[in-house]
Design a protein around this motif. Structure first.
Motif, PDB file in Angstrom:
ATOM      1  N   GLU A  81      -8.850 -70.225 -76.233  1.00  0.00           N
ATOM      2  CA  GLU A  81      -8.089 -70.902 -75.177  1.00  0.00           C
ATOM      3  C   GLU A  81      -7.512 -69.879 -74.211  1.00  0.00           C
ATOM      4  N   HIS A  82      -6.999 -68.787 -74.743  1.00  0.00           N
ATOM      5  CA  HIS A  82      -6.398 -67.742 -73.913  1.00  0.00           C
ATOM      6  C   HIS A  82      -7.415 -67.157 -72.930  1.00  0.00           C
ATOM      7  N   SER A  83      -8.648 -67.058 -73.355  1.00  0.00           N
ATOM      8  CA  SER A  83      -9.680 -66.490 -72.468  1.00  0.00           C
ATOM      9  C   SER A  83     -10.174 -67.498 -71.433  1.00  0.00           C
ATOM     10  N   LEU A  84      -9.979 -68.793 -71.686  1.00  0.00           N
ATOM     11  CA  LEU A  84     -10.502 -69.826 -70.784  1.00  0.00           C
ATOM     12  C   LEU A  84      -9.462 -70.424 -69.842  1.00  0.00           C
ATOM     13  N   VAL A  85      -8.199 -70.361 -70.233  1.00  0.00           N
ATOM     14  CA  VAL A  85      -7.126 -71.024 -69.486  1.00  0.00           C
ATOM     15  C   VAL A  85      -6.333 -69.972 -68.716  1.00  0.00           C
ATOM     16  N   PRO A  86      -5.928 -70.299 -67.477  1.00  0.00           N
ATOM     17  CA  PRO A  86      -5.144 -69.332 -66.694  1.00  0.00           C
ATOM     18  C   PRO A  86      -3.882 -68.887 -67.442  1.00  0.00           C
ATOM     19  N   GLU A  87      -3.469 -67.651 -67.177  1.00  0.00           N
ATOM     20  CA  GLU A  87      -2.293 -67.090 -67.820  1.00  0.00           C
ATOM     21  C   GLU A  87      -1.076 -67.991 -67.613  1.00  0.00           C
ATOM     22  N   GLY A  88      -0.345 -68.211 -68.685  1.00  0.00           N
ATOM     23  CA  GLY A  88       0.853 -69.048 -68.632  1.00  0.00           C
ATOM     24  C   GLY A  88       0.583 -70.524 -68.845  1.00  0.00           C
ATOM     25  N   GLU A  89      -0.665 -70.903 -68.952  1.00  0.00           N
ATOM     26  CA  GLU A  89      -1.012 -72.315 -69.077  1.00  0.00           C
ATOM     27  C   GLU A  89      -1.488 -72.725 -70.461  1.00  0.00           C
ATOM     28  N   THR A  90      -1.603 -71.769 -71.390  1.00  0.00           N
ATOM     29  CA  THR A  90      -2.065 -72.127 -72.730  1.00  0.00           C
ATOM     30  C   THR A  90      -0.956 -72.866 -73.471  1.00  0.00           C
ATOM     31  N   ALA A  91      -1.353 -73.629 -74.478  1.00  0.00           N
ATOM     32  CA  ALA A  91      -0.371 -74.349 -75.290  1.00  0.00           C
ATOM     33  C   ALA A  91       0.595 -73.368 -75.948  1.00  0.00           C
ATOM     34  N   PHE A  92       0.058 -72.243 -76.424  1.00  0.00           N
ATOM     35  CA  PHE A  92       0.897 -71.219 -77.053  1.00  0.00           C
ATOM     36  C   PHE A  92       1.976 -70.740 -76.085  1.00  0.00           C
ATOM     37  N   GLU A  93       1.575 -70.389 -74.872  1.00  0.00           N
ATOM     38  CA  GLU A  93       2.528 -69.857 -73.895  1.00  0.00           C
ATOM     39  C   GLU A  93       3.547 -70.908 -73.467  1.00  0.00           C
ATOM     40  N   LYS A  94       3.107 -72.146 -73.295  1.00  0.00           N
ATOM     41  CA  LYS A  94       4.037 -73.221 -72.919  1.00  0.00           C
ATOM     42  C   LYS A  94       5.038 -73.488 -74.042  1.00  0.00           C
ATOM     43  N   ASN A  95       4.543 -73.550 -75.279  1.00  0.00           N
ATOM     44  CA  ASN A  95       5.437 -73.793 -76.412  1.00  0.00           C
ATOM     45  C   ASN A  95       6.408 -72.635 -76.615  1.00  0.00           C
ATOM     46  N   LYS A  96       5.945 -71.415 -76.415  1.00  0.00           N
ATOM     47  CA  LYS A  96       6.824 -70.241 -76.544  1.00  0.00           C
ATOM     48  C   LYS A  96       7.914 -70.282 -75.469  1.00  0.00           C
ATOM     49  N   ALA A  97       7.540 -70.663 -74.254  1.00  0.00           N
ATOM     50  CA  ALA A  97       8.523 -70.759 -73.168  1.00  0.00           C
ATOM     51  C   ALA A  97       9.578 -71.818 -73.485  1.00  0.00           C
ATOM     52  N   LEU A  98       9.160 -72.963 -74.015  1.00  0.00           N
ATOM     53  CA  LEU A  98      10.121 -74.009 -74.374  1.00  0.00           C
ATOM     54  C   LEU A  98      11.037 -73.534 -75.510  1.00  0.00           C
ATOM     55  N   HIS A  99      10.482 -72.798 -76.446  1.00  0.00           N
ATOM     56  CA  HIS A  99      11.285 -72.249 -77.538  1.00  0.00           C
ATOM     57  C   HIS A  99      12.341 -71.294 -76.989  1.00  0.00           C
ATOM     58  N   GLU A 100      11.940 -70.451 -76.047  1.00  0.00           N
ATOM     59  CA  GLU A 100      12.877 -69.487 -75.454  1.00  0.00           C
ATOM     60  C   GLU A 100      13.992 -70.200 -74.702  1.00  0.00           C
ATOM     61  N   ILE A 101      13.658 -71.276 -73.994  1.00  0.00           N
ATOM     62  CA  ILE A 101      14.675 -72.059 -73.289  1.00  0.00           C
ATOM     63  C   ILE A 101      15.631 -72.693 -74.291  1.00  0.00           C
ATOM     64  N   ALA A 102      15.080 -73.262 -75.358  1.00  0.00           N
ATOM     65  CA  ALA A 102      15.906 -73.901 -76.384  1.00  0.00           C
ATOM     66  C   ALA A 102      16.834 -72.880 -77.043  1.00  0.00           C
ATOM     67  N   LEU A 103      16.285 -71.729 -77.360  1.00  0.00           N
ATOM     68  CA  LEU A 103      17.072 -70.686 -78.011  1.00  0.00           C
ATOM     69  C   LEU A 103      18.174 -70.167 -77.089  1.00  0.00           C
ATOM     70  N   ALA A 104      17.846 -69.980 -75.826  1.00  0.00           N
ATOM     71  CA  ALA A 104      18.855 -69.517 -74.864  1.00  0.00           C
ATOM     72  C   ALA A 104      19.993 -70.527 -74.752  1.00  0.00           C
ATOM     73  N   GLY A 105      19.675 -71.810 -74.896  1.00  0.00           N
ATOM     74  CA  GLY A 105      20.692 -72.857 -74.793  1.00  0.00           C
ATOM     75  C   GLY A 105      21.676 -72.870 -75.945  1.00  0.00           C
ATOM     76  N   ILE A 106      21.282 -72.294 -77.069  1.00  0.00           N
ATOM     77  CA  ILE A 106      22.204 -72.243 -78.218  1.00  0.00           C
ATOM     78  C   ILE A 106      22.634 -70.810 -78.524  1.00  0.00           C
ATOM     79  N   GLU A 107      22.441 -69.917 -77.575  1.00  0.00           N
ATOM     80  CA  GLU A 107      22.780 -68.508 -77.781  1.00  0.00           C
ATOM     81  C   GLU A 107      24.231 -68.308 -78.230  1.00  0.00           C
ATOM     82  N   PRO A 108      25.219 -69.032 -77.670  1.00  0.00           N
ATOM     83  CA  PRO A 108      26.599 -68.843 -78.151  1.00  0.00           C
ATOM     84  C   PRO A 108      26.757 -69.228 -79.628  1.00  0.00           C
ATOM     85  N   ILE A 109      25.980 -70.193 -80.074  1.00  0.00           N
ATOM     86  CA  ILE A 109      26.062 -70.605 -81.478  1.00  0.00           C
ATOM     87  C   ILE A 109      25.387 -69.552 -82.356  1.00  0.00           C
TER      88      ILE A 109
END
Length: 146
Positions: A81-109
């Motif tokens: 998928e990484h070789s066929l899909v534009p950078e930043g558009e793979t499921a892995f990259e999208k899910n990692k980005a959402l995880h980072e947003i979620a984690l940043a939202g609970i950083e004080p905790i």
């Protein structure tokens, strides 16, 4: 008059409970009966669900005395998928980005958990902190070159 003291774990559990209640409230039906995240698949819903999951892990760790917890992203990288899909558009990259947003939202905790003695492995937060620390140094470098 008796004074009560709150332990760092009690404070952490209160922070977690407050944030989880807020997330639960975000999924509650509106006055007109509609649901804000009817399908649960929107990015906003997925971030909140991920936060809820991480907070559940933190709550359980604090409640039973676990001293280490891993909140790092766990996704499966697909090289095809990484070789066929534009950078930043793979499921892995999208899910990692959402995880980072979620984690940043609970950083004080996460910080409160660390202060309460729980070692939290969250490399995404460390990477963010390192990038923020590098930014002023890069600005100074640019000023010296000019």
């Amino acid at each position: 008059m008796q004074m009560t003291t709150t332990s760092p774990i009690d404070s952490l559990l209160q922070l977690i409970a407050t944030r989880m209640a807020s997330i639960d409230e975000g999924f509650a039906a509106r006055e007109d009966g509609s649901l804000p995240y009817a399908d649960g698949e929107s990015e906003g819903a997925r971030v909140l669900l991920r936060q809820h999951s991480m907070l559940t892990d933190l709550r359980e760790a604090a409640a039973i005395g676990v001293t280490e917890l891993d909140l790092a992203f766990e996704g499966e990288f697909d090289p095809v998928e990484h070789s066929l899909v534009p950078e930043g558009e793979t499921a892995f990259e999208k899910n990692k980005a959402l995880h980072e947003i979620a984690l940043a939202g609970i950083e004080p905790i996460v910080a409160a958990a660390r202060a309460a003695g729980i070692t939290v492995h969250a490399p995404e937060l460390e990477q963010e902190a390192e990038a923020a620390a590098d930014e002023p140094a890069q600005r100074l470098e640019g000023q010296h070159r000019g």
